[in-house]
Structures are given as C-alpha cells and as structure tokens.
Design an enzyme around this catalytic site. Structure first.
Site, PDB file in Angstrom:
ATOM      1  N   ASP A  14       0.829  -1.210   0.000  1.00 20.05           N
ATOM      2  CA  ASP A  14       0.000   0.000   0.000  1.00 20.05           C
ATOM      3  C   ASP A  14       0.863   1.259   0.000  1.00 20.05           C
ATOM      4  OD1 ASP A  14       0.865  -0.168   2.612  1.00 20.05           O
ATOM      5  OD2 ASP A  14      -1.129  -0.054   3.515  1.00 20.05           O
ATOM      6  N   SER A  15       2.190   1.089   0.032  1.00 22.36           N
ATOM      7  CA  SER A  15       3.099   2.223  -0.207  1.00 22.36           C
ATOM      8  C   SER A  15       2.831   2.838  -1.573  1.00 22.36           C
ATOM      9  CB  SER A  15       4.560   1.769  -0.115  1.00 22.36           C
ATOM     10  OG  SER A  15       4.779   0.632  -0.932  1.00 22.36           O
ATOM     11  N   ASP A  19      -0.933  -6.321  -0.134  1.00 27.09           N
ATOM     12  CA  ASP A  19      -1.299  -5.705   1.144  1.00 27.09           C
ATOM     13  C   ASP A  19      -2.806  -5.567   1.294  1.00 27.09           C
ATOM     14  OD1 ASP A  19       0.772  -5.095   2.878  1.00 27.09           O
ATOM     15  OD2 ASP A  19       1.261  -3.195   1.892  1.00 27.09           O
ATOM     16  N   GLU A  39       9.351  -3.744  10.430  1.00 29.50           N
ATOM     17  CA  GLU A  39       9.577  -2.378   9.930  1.00 29.50           C
ATOM     18  C   GLU A  39      10.041  -1.442  11.038  1.00 29.50           C
ATOM     19  OE1 GLU A  39       6.689  -0.779   7.250  1.00 29.50           O
ATOM     20  OE2 GLU A  39       7.733   1.149   7.151  1.00 29.50           O
ATOM     21  N   LYS A  84      -0.807  -9.650   3.089  1.00 26.54           N
ATOM     22  CA  LYS A  84      -0.087  -9.132   4.267  1.00 26.54           C
ATOM     23  C   LYS A  84      -0.984  -8.152   5.012  1.00 26.54           C
ATOM     24  CE  LYS A  84       3.433  -6.012   3.827  1.00 26.54           C
ATOM     25  NZ  LYS A  84       2.918  -4.820   4.553  1.00 26.54           N
ATOM     26  N   GLU A 105      -1.045  -5.539   8.649  1.00 28.40           N
ATOM     27  CA  GLU A 105      -0.223  -4.884   9.666  1.00 28.40           C
ATOM     28  C   GLU A 105      -0.754  -5.167  11.069  1.00 28.40           C
ATOM     29  OE1 GLU A 105       0.280  -0.690   9.007  1.00 28.40           O
ATOM     30  OE2 GLU A 105       1.027  -0.975   6.968  1.00 28.40           O
TER      31      GLU A 105
END
Ligand code: KIV
Length: 248
Positions: free
Chosen positions: A40-41, A79, A176, A107, A109
C-alpha cells in the site's frame, strides 16, 4: 496444495521489493527477486498521497492483477489496505478477492491484535504474511513514523507478537523500523523468515520500496535507503533532451 512460501526456502538472505506496474514487476522478477509486494506504499510513491491510509482495496486489486501478469517466479504478496480487515469475516472476504486477483499471499499490519484475523485467514486457506514494528497505517494516530523496540517492554511485546504470528501460520514476517538488536532477537525467536526494512541486517531478508532503491521518488528518501540508481535524474534528462529537440 503446496505452500507458496516454499519458494522462500533458500540458503541465503531473501531479496524483496515492492512493485505496482507491469514493466517494473517483470524486470525485478527477471532479476531474481524472491518476493514482490504489491504494497500500500503505492498510495505514496505511485499516487502521491500523504500516507497509506487513503489506499482502497480496489487499488490493490488492480495493481495485483497488473503485477501478476508480469511475474513468473517470485512470490506475490498483496497488502490489505487500511480498514479492509477490521474483523475476521471482512478479512476473509477481502483476502479471497486479493487471492483471486493473483496474489499468492496477503499481508496485514499488526501484532497480537490481529491474531483472530490471521487464524480466520488460515482456516479459509489464505496464505498470510505478518507485519510488525512501525505500522504505516497507524501513522496518523501515532503522529509520525517512529522507531519501535526502544524500551524493554516494547521490545518484549514485539518478540511475543512475532511468535504469536508464527503460531497462526504466517509464512513470513515484515519487521519495519525496529531497533536492530530487537529485530535480531525476533529473527532468533522465530522459524519463519523475517524480512526487514529499516531494522538492521540481522533479518532473514530485506525489503525496500522500489522507488527508493532506483531513485524514482527524489522528494523523500528514507534514511536507511541507499539508492542504486537515479531514475528521476534520467527522466528529467531525457525529457529535457526531448523538449529541446522539439523546440529546436
Ligand atoms: O507497503 C509497503 O511497501 C510495505 C513495505 C514498506 C514493507 O508494507
């Protein structure tokens, strides 16, 4: 069905990058990258948003389809965007859509708070990757991008989270912006590969945002990144040469 994570079983550090478009995904796959993340970057380096919280599921679905068309070897991980895995049921529903779009794994978070979702995804047969430490989707509530694991209780909780994630069956864990010593502890405490970003060298592999590595987003470069090219400079040079040719 054999695990998609088998392709991460190599006797060397894992090499991971993000990709969002066909040519980049094809080039980095051909270069032998092990894991390609449709991260999602993309909200920041592709779409110009201030952070990742504005990314929608539809965006990741589209870019997953694009990347899937290009990749022949690497593991493709997509993501879950912010707000798309709020309950186990929603996580399974949206996880299925990401897999249908072509992702081999998804993925999400977070640590201990995400266990019920990771378990539900496992029950649904959806392969998962964890992500702990600094969580970009929480940047607003945390008031910035902060290093994690600086205090002893925080470090212990990160190790505990990683072990709990591993017990849900995640195939890898992204670490991270974690203090390197704590990232090393996590790597030693878990069997699944740890993939670090801004967390020092003692992880089982490294991941970076592709724009940072090739110098394609010059307006912000994270401190831990050493760009290997100057794509922004090359684009400027080529466009100026074209402009001068047209103008005469
Ligand atoms: O979205 C992303 O690119 C990521 C990496 C920073 C690991 O999650």
């Amino acid at each position: 069905m054999s695990s998609p994570f088998k392709r991460l079983s190599v006797n060397r550090p894992l090499v991971s990058l993000t990709a969002y478009d066909f040519p980049t995904a094809r080039l980095i796959d051909e270069a032998g990258v092990d894991l390609i993340l449709v991260g999602d970057s993309l909200g920041m380096v592709f779409a110009g948003l201030p952070d990742t919280t504005g990314v929608k599921l539809e965006h990741i679905l589209y870019h997953t389809e694009v990347v899937t068309r290009a990749v022949k070897q690497a593991l493709i991980v997509s993501d879950f965007p912010f707000g798309t895995y709020d309950t186990p049921e929603i996580a399974v529903k949206n996880g299925r859509r990401l897999i249908e779009a072509g992702a081999h794994a998804v993925k999400l978070e977070g640590g201990l708070g995400q266990i019920s979702k990771l378990e539900a995804l496992r029950e649904a047969g959806i392969p998962t990757v964890g992500h702990i430490g600094m969580l970009p989707q929480r940047v607003r509530e945390e008031g910035g991008y902060k290093k994690k694991g600086k205090t002893s209780p925080e470090a212990d909780r990160l190790v505990e989270s990683a072990v709990a994630l591993e017990n849900t069956g995640v195939g890898a864990i992204v670490l991270e912006s974690i203090v390197p010593e704590v990232a090393r502890r996590i790597t030693e405490a878990t069997e699944v590969p740890t993939i670090g970003i801004g967390s020092g060298k003692d992880c089982d592999g490294q991941i970076r945002v592709i724009h940072d590595i090739i110098g394609a987003f010059p307006w912000f470069v994270p401190p831990f990144v050493v760009p290997k090219a100057d794509v922004a400079g090359e684009i400027r040079r080529a466009v100026e040469a074209y402009r001068d040719e047209v103008i005469g």
